[in-house]
Design a protein around this motif. Structure first.
Motif, short mmCIF file in Angstrom:
data_model
loop_
_atom_site.label_atom_id
_atom_site.label_comp_id
_atom_site.label_asym_id
_atom_site.label_seq_id
_atom_site.Cartn_x
_atom_site.Cartn_y
_atom_site.Cartn_z
N ALA A 488 12.95 -1.65 -4.77
CA ALA A 488 12.02 -2.86 -4.67
C ALA A 488 11.94 -3.33 -6.20
CB ALA A 488 10.64 -2.50 -4.05
N PHE A 496 0.80 -0.87 -8.97
CA PHE A 496 1.38 0.40 -8.21
C PHE A 496 0.91 1.54 -9.28
CE2 PHE A 496 3.56 1.34 -12.26
CZ PHE A 496 3.91 -0.01 -12.90
N GLY A 497 1.21 2.78 -8.76
CA GLY A 497 0.78 3.95 -9.14
C GLY A 497 -0.49 4.46 -8.71
N GLU A 498 -0.80 3.57 -7.40
CA GLU A 498 -2.21 4.17 -6.65
C GLU A 498 -2.16 5.27 -5.96
OE1 GLU A 498 -0.01 2.04 -5.88
OE2 GLU A 498 -0.03 2.02 -3.65
N ILE A 499 -0.85 5.53 -5.29
CA ILE A 499 -0.64 6.60 -4.36
C ILE A 499 -0.98 8.01 -4.93
CG2 ILE A 499 0.85 7.74 -2.68
CD1 ILE A 499 2.52 5.42 -2.53
N SER A 500 -0.64 8.30 -6.00
CA SER A 500 -1.13 9.61 -6.54
C SER A 500 -2.39 9.97 -7.09
CB SER A 500 0.14 10.06 -7.96
OG SER A 500 0.02 8.98 -8.79
N ARG A 513 3.84 11.82 -8.63
CA ARG A 513 4.25 10.32 -8.40
C ARG A 513 5.24 10.28 -7.20
NH1 ARG A 513 0.67 6.77 -10.58
NH2 ARG A 513 0.40 7.28 -12.68
N THR A 514 5.34 9.57 -6.24
CA THR A 514 6.29 9.12 -5.61
C THR A 514 7.67 8.59 -5.80
OG1 THR A 514 5.19 7.27 -4.63
CG2 THR A 514 4.55 9.34 -3.31
N ALA A 515 7.51 8.01 -7.00
CA ALA A 515 8.68 7.12 -7.50
C ALA A 515 9.14 6.84 -8.83
CB ALA A 515 8.70 5.70 -6.57
N ILE A 517 9.30 4.20 -11.89
CA ILE A 517 9.14 2.97 -12.05
C ILE A 517 9.53 2.70 -13.25
CG2 ILE A 517 7.51 1.23 -12.23
CD1 ILE A 517 7.35 2.27 -9.64
N ILE A 554 3.89 2.62 2.29
CA ILE A 554 4.88 3.27 1.18
C ILE A 554 5.08 4.35 1.70
CG2 ILE A 554 5.71 3.83 -1.02
CD1 ILE A 554 3.93 1.37 -1.78
N MET A 558 8.78 6.17 3.34
CA MET A 558 9.45 7.08 2.55
C MET A 558 9.55 8.61 3.30
SD MET A 558 7.90 7.06 -1.13
CE MET A 558 8.63 6.30 -2.69
#
Ligand SMILES: Nc1ncnc2c1ncn2[C@@H]1O[C@@H]2COP(=O)(O)O[C@H]2[C@H]1O
Length: 658
Positions: A488, A496-500, A513-515, A517, A554, A558
């Protein structure tokens, strides 16, 4: 009726001897025009060309394979290999041009789209572009110097005219090259010709370049050939000179020497113009009419062109260097000229002093930053990156050390600036769109600006997350571990970067981190720490659920989010485990307590025995006559003690039972 295509096998494809495409209805050898050859129908002609195109295509592939085989077979002498490559390249080039023109025909598109020369796009960081703008210094400086000089010294007219039109040709070539020069957008080189054309043709620069090439020479017909000042519009190319000098400055190994030289060149041109104006004014007033003007030409000492120029240049230099040892003016025009010159001279002098000061400071800074111990120097690649960074700052008119500068301001002023500069970005972010302004203002102060260069990673998969990011400007890609495959692209106004950092239930990656960037070009981001985000979200439950929802989406995509039933089961298992652990702990504690109780009892008994022993000893002592009263007191105390110890034991027992 069989339709035979002439010449497919034995003549230049598709052409008979008469040079036209034909379809022969009679037995024909194809070498001479025959009555059976009738003009080809358009579809047949097209087929024929198509056939030729395919043949050429096949031929190129064949050639290619032969050459690569040759390359492999030939002994690896450099000459052989390079000759082979050259030959191969030449033949390929011919074929490609041929195919390109055929393609043009086939698709009915104009030739220019396919001609390689016109496909050509220059990288401004390339050597050729650098050389070209250095070459462009010549016609621009020529026009700067000569337009005014030829206005007053009309000798050598054919030379001036030739050079004038040569410079015009170079100006045209420069426009073509500018049209074909790529540009950096967020640090990425744009090479798309349509975009380049669009950008250049709609820029002010194009208008200026065009104005600098207007054929004002036609005014010679009106004012006569003695008025080269009609070409003054050629000076509109001066910004190109600046660009060339700026580039030279970034490449030279002696930037400070270069800066001083550049300043000297500017001053030289200024003095030159002034000298020519002085000569023109002297001519207007009359040579030798007073001491201030240029002496009379009848004097052989001042008649030669060289002497005229040197004298005027010397006169002008004296004023601009504020030496001021010039003859006193007599007429009003002379006074006006001197006043204007002296005012300019002050500025010139100030700029000399200022520039030299700058050079000395930058010498010291550069040495401190780049050559701290004079043993190490930074690599060429890093230098290039630094250059690109400064170019990016320059192009986007950004300032460095923004935070450092803001630190010097009072808090409320800093807040106001931060709010006015960054609030617009923040209000573009979907999660904060519904927030009140006061809270956004509070949030703005918690944001930390960060800049990432092209190709730089903002975060890598598996790292522990400490902050989330909001994109102020630029583009970033969510990339696979190979760093190339893009999942993406995130652009301005997204985050971004909110998941972790959010502790989303069922997130298999936890606080990792899931990805990956990666910044595509230069990107301006705001980072918001985990703690600050928590504070903000506690006041914005809606924003929190939005963030979590996006994160969950997201994660689901994944396959990193556990199913809701699974989550509950896991939660129940977790609770069971906790209860079992608590029960275990309780049992252990109870055993320990029982052991302690036993120990307490035994030590109590021991103590009691000891006390009794001591009491009997004391009683024996007291048995002697005269101690009766004290004996009674002792006995009463002993009784009292016994009662209290029994009471204490009961109390402990009750407490433990409870
Ligand atoms: N497919 C994706 N599309 C958009 N953003 C993503 C995608 N995958 C990961 N991200 C973002 O990349 C971030 C990497 O760090 P986090 O896992 O903290 O949070 C992640 C998301 O905000």
């Amino acid at each position: 009726m069989t339709v035979r295509l002439i010449g497919v096998s034995n003549l230049p494809v598709g052409l008979n001897v008469s040079g036209c495409l034909s379809v022969c209805l009679l037995p024909c050898n194809g070498l001479e025009p025959c009555p059976g050859c009738i003009p080809a129908q358009s579809h047949l002609e097209r087929e024929l060309r198509q056939h030729k195109f395919e043949m050429l295509d096949r031929h190129v592939i064949h050639e290619n394979s032969i050459c690569s085989r040759k390359l492999l077979d030939t002994p690896r002498s450099t000459i052989n290999v390079s000759n082979c490559i050259k030959r191969h390249y030449r033949s390929l080039k011919k074929e490609i041009l041929c195919i390109a023109s055929l393609k043009c025909w086939k698709r009915k598109t104009p030739d220019y789209i396919y001609l390689p020369l016109l496909f050509w796009v220059l990288d401004p960081a390339e050597g050729f572009y650098y050389v070209w703008i250095q070459v462009m210094i010549l016609p621009i400086v020529y026009n700067c110097v000569i337009i005014i000089l030829s206005a007053i010294a009309l000798n050598y007219l054919p030379v001036w005219l030739t050079l004038d039109y040569l410079s015009d040709v170079m100006y045209i070539a420069d426009m073509i090259i500018t049209l074909h020069t790529g540009y950096l957008d967020q640090g990425i080189l744009i090479k798309d010709l349509t975009r380049l054309k669009d950008r250049y043709l709609h820029s002010k620069r194009f208008l200026r370049d065009l104005a600098s090439l207007l054929p004002t020479d036609f005014l010679y017909f009106a004012f006569g050939i003695q008025t080269p000042l009609v070409r003054i519009n050629r000076l509109l190319r001066l910004p190109r000179l600046n660009e060339a000098l700026d580039r030279m400055e970034t490449r030279t190994s002696y930037p400070n020497t270069f800066r001083i030289s550049k300043l000297m060149i500017y001053i030289f041109v200024l003095i030159h113009w002034n000298a020519c104006l002085y000569f023109a004014l002297s001519n207007y007033i009359g040579f030798g009419s007073d001491r201030w003007v240029y002496p009379n030409m009848t004097d052989p000492q001042f008649a030669s062109l060289r002497r005229q120029y040197f004298y005027c240049f010397w006169f002008s230099a004296q004023i601009f260097t504020t030496v001021g040892d010039t003859p006193l003016p007599n007429r009003e025009e002379e006074y006006l000229f001197m006043i204007a010159d002296l005012l300019i001279a002050v500025l010139v002098f100030a700029s000399i002093v200022g520039n030299v000061g700058n050079v000395i400071t930058s010498l010291r800074d550069r040495d401190n930053v780049f050559f701290p111990d004079h043993d190490h120097y930074i690599s060429k690649e890093l230098r290039q990156r630094i250059d690109n960074w400064y170019q990016h700052l320059h192009i986007n008119k950004k300032i460095m050390r923004e935070n450092e500068i803001l630190q010097h301001l009072p808090v409320h002023m800093r807040t106001e600036i931060a709010v006015s500069v960054h609030l617009s970005t923040l209000s573009k972010v979907t999660i904060f769109q519904s927030c009140e302004k006061s809270l956004l203002e509070e949030l703005v102060l918690k944001l930390t600006p960060q800049v990432f260069s092209p190709g730089e990673y903002v975060c890598r998969k598996g790292d522990v997350g400490h902050e989330m990011y909001i994109i102020k400007d630029g583009k970033l890609a969510v990339v696979a571990d190979d760093g190339i495959t893009q999942f993406a692209v995130l652009s301005e106004g997204t985050f971004f970067g909110e998941i972790s950092i959010l502790n989303i239930k069922g997130n298999k990656s936890g606080n990792r981190r899931t990805a990956n960037i990666r910044s595509i070009g230069y990107s301006d981001l705001f980072s918001l720490s985990k703690e600050d985000l928590r504070d903000v979200l506690s006041e914005f439950p809606a924003a929190k659920s939005h963030l979590e929802e996006k994160g969950r989406q997201i994660l689901t995509k994944m396959g990193m989010l556990e199913e809701s039933g699974e989550v509950e089961k896991k939660e129940a298992e977790k609770v069971d485990k906790k209860i079992a652990r608590a029960e275990n702990n309780l049992e252990v504690l109870q055993t320990k307590l029982a052991r302690l109780m036993v120990e307490l009892e035994s030590s109590n008994q021991k103590l009691q025995i000891r006390v009794e022993q001591l009491e009997s000893e004391v009683a024996a002592l007291l048995a002697s006559p005269g101690n009766r009263e004290e004996r009674e007191i002792m006995q009463a105390r002993r009784r009292e003690k016994k009662h209290s110890s029994v009471r204490h034991d009961c109390h402990i027992f009750v407490h433990l039972r409870f």
